[in-house]
Design a protein around this motif. Structure first.
Motif, PDB file in Angstrom:
ATOM      1  N   GLY A   3       0.782  -1.225   0.000  1.00 11.46           N
ATOM      2  CA  GLY A   3       0.000   0.000   0.000  1.00 11.46           C
ATOM      3  C   GLY A   3       0.814   1.276   0.000  1.00 11.46           C
ATOM      4  O   GLY A   3       0.273   2.355   0.234  1.00 11.46           O
TER       5      GLY A   3
ATOM      6  N   ARG B 168      -6.015   0.639  -0.343  1.00  7.38           N
ATOM      7  CA  ARG B 168      -6.052   0.720   1.119  1.00  7.38           C
ATOM      8  C   ARG B 168      -4.808   1.427   1.652  1.00  7.38           C
ATOM      9  O   ARG B 168      -3.746   1.406   1.036  1.00  7.38           O
ATOM     10  CB  ARG B 168      -6.127  -0.672   1.748  1.00  7.38           C
ATOM     11  CG  ARG B 168      -7.449  -1.400   1.562  1.00  7.38           C
ATOM     12  CD  ARG B 168      -7.382  -2.760   2.238  1.00  7.38           C
ATOM     13  NE  ARG B 168      -8.594  -3.531   2.068  1.00  7.38           N
ATOM     14  CZ  ARG B 168      -9.558  -3.628   2.973  1.00  7.38           C
ATOM     15  NH1 ARG B 168      -9.449  -2.981   4.122  1.00  7.38           N
ATOM     16  NH2 ARG B 168     -10.627  -4.361   2.739  1.00  7.38           N
ATOM     17  N   LYS B 169      -4.934   2.011   2.836  1.00 13.12           N
ATOM     18  CA  LYS B 169      -3.784   2.608   3.488  1.00 13.12           C
ATOM     19  C   LYS B 169      -2.806   1.518   3.930  1.00 13.12           C
ATOM     20  O   LYS B 169      -3.220   0.414   4.303  1.00 13.12           O
ATOM     21  CB  LYS B 169      -4.227   3.421   4.711  1.00 13.12           C
ATOM     22  CG  LYS B 169      -5.077   4.636   4.396  1.00 13.12           C
ATOM     23  CD  LYS B 169      -5.459   5.343   5.677  1.00 13.12           C
ATOM     24  CE  LYS B 169      -6.312   6.581   5.395  1.00 13.12           C
ATOM     25  NZ  LYS B 169      -6.727   7.261   6.655  1.00 13.12           N
TER      26      LYS B 169
ATOM     27  N   ASP C 278      -3.515   0.059   7.326  1.00 15.05           N
ATOM     28  CA  ASP C 278      -4.622  -0.903   7.353  1.00 15.05           C
ATOM     29  C   ASP C 278      -4.167  -2.264   6.846  1.00 15.05           C
ATOM     30  O   ASP C 278      -4.615  -3.305   7.348  1.00 15.05           O
ATOM     31  CB  ASP C 278      -5.790  -0.392   6.511  1.00 15.05           C
ATOM     32  CG  ASP C 278      -6.461   0.830   7.107  1.00 15.05           C
ATOM     33  OD1 ASP C 278      -6.341   1.024   8.334  1.00 15.05           O
ATOM     34  OD2 ASP C 278      -7.098   1.598   6.361  1.00 15.05           O
TER      35      ASP C 278
END
Length: 233
Positions: A49, A68-69, A72
């Motif tokens: 990510g 997504r980050k 996360d």
């Protein structure tokens, strides 16, 4: 566990990966082989990510990771041990390890720390020492130990043997085998093809941003084309 389909990725307008298909099953060591510049680190950075892919899909246990980050993704259990170790040189060994449990594994930090020093006794001997004063091999141990503090479901290791002496390279590959024997799923990016294929279950060879060869590691090791063109045997 990890399923990548038609992945295109790069930096700015430069496309490095041009349609990668790859998968990792639970309990496997899967190797990605290739020389510098073929896209191994680009692949890692997109799984983790740090960058967004140009196209394609990256799914972990059925959930899409693209977009997504990175924090996360760590919380989901995908842990990246980067090329070059990337330790914090002015912090102690213990502080570096404890940083590994900030996003994931905080509740079991003490138990995980005991596990890591059980694997790497030398790190406990150097708990209060600044990480930047460790040897290259010890820094690699620290980088891997920091990753293990996050309780990885999938551990991504980017060139763990880079810059190590031949003896330490042997130790490093022995460690990877040991972690896998304990149940750890591993995606291993390496240039050291011979020793990597000796411990991996399956492997992919990347050339020019695409998968040039794939299959069982033992079969690839004995493939005449790979032995001649890639292993130089």
């Amino acid at each position: 566990m990890l399923e990548i389909r038609a992945l295109r990725a790069g930096y700015g307008r430069v496309e490095i990966l041009r349609g990668i298909d790859l998968e990792v099953r639970t309990g496997e060591i899967v190797a990605v082989l290739g020389s510098n510049g073929v896209g191994k680190s680009t692949l890692n950075n997109n799984i983790s990510g740090l960058y967004r892919p140009f196209g394609g899909s990256i799914r972990f246990k059925g959930e899409e990771l693209a977009g997504r980050k990175s924090t996360d993704i760590v919380k989901m259990g995908v842990i990246h041990v980067p090329e070059g170790r990337r330790i914090f040189p002015n912090m102690s060994v213990r502080e570096n390890l404890e940083l590994g449990s900030i996003a994931r594994g905080t509740a079991r930090r003490k138990a995980n720390l005991e596990r890591v020093v059980g694997i790497f006794p030398r790190l406990q001997e150097r708990f209060t020492q600044h990480a930047g004063t460790l040897s290259g091999g010890e820094q690699q141990m620290l980088a891997i130990g920091r990753g293990l503090m996050s309780e990885p479901e999938l551990l991504i290791m980017d060139e763990p043997s880079l810059g190590l002496s031949p003896r330490l390279v042997d130790e490093m590959f022995g460690l990877v085998r040991q972690l896998n024997a304990a149940g750890q799923s591993i995606l291993l990016m390496e240039q050291n093809a011979v020793q990597t294929l000796a411990i991996a279950h399956r492997a992919y060879v990347i050339e020019n941003g695409m998968v040039a060869m794939q299959g069982n590691a033992a079969d690839l090791m004995n493939d005449p084309a790979l032995r001649k063109n890639y292993l130089g045997l």
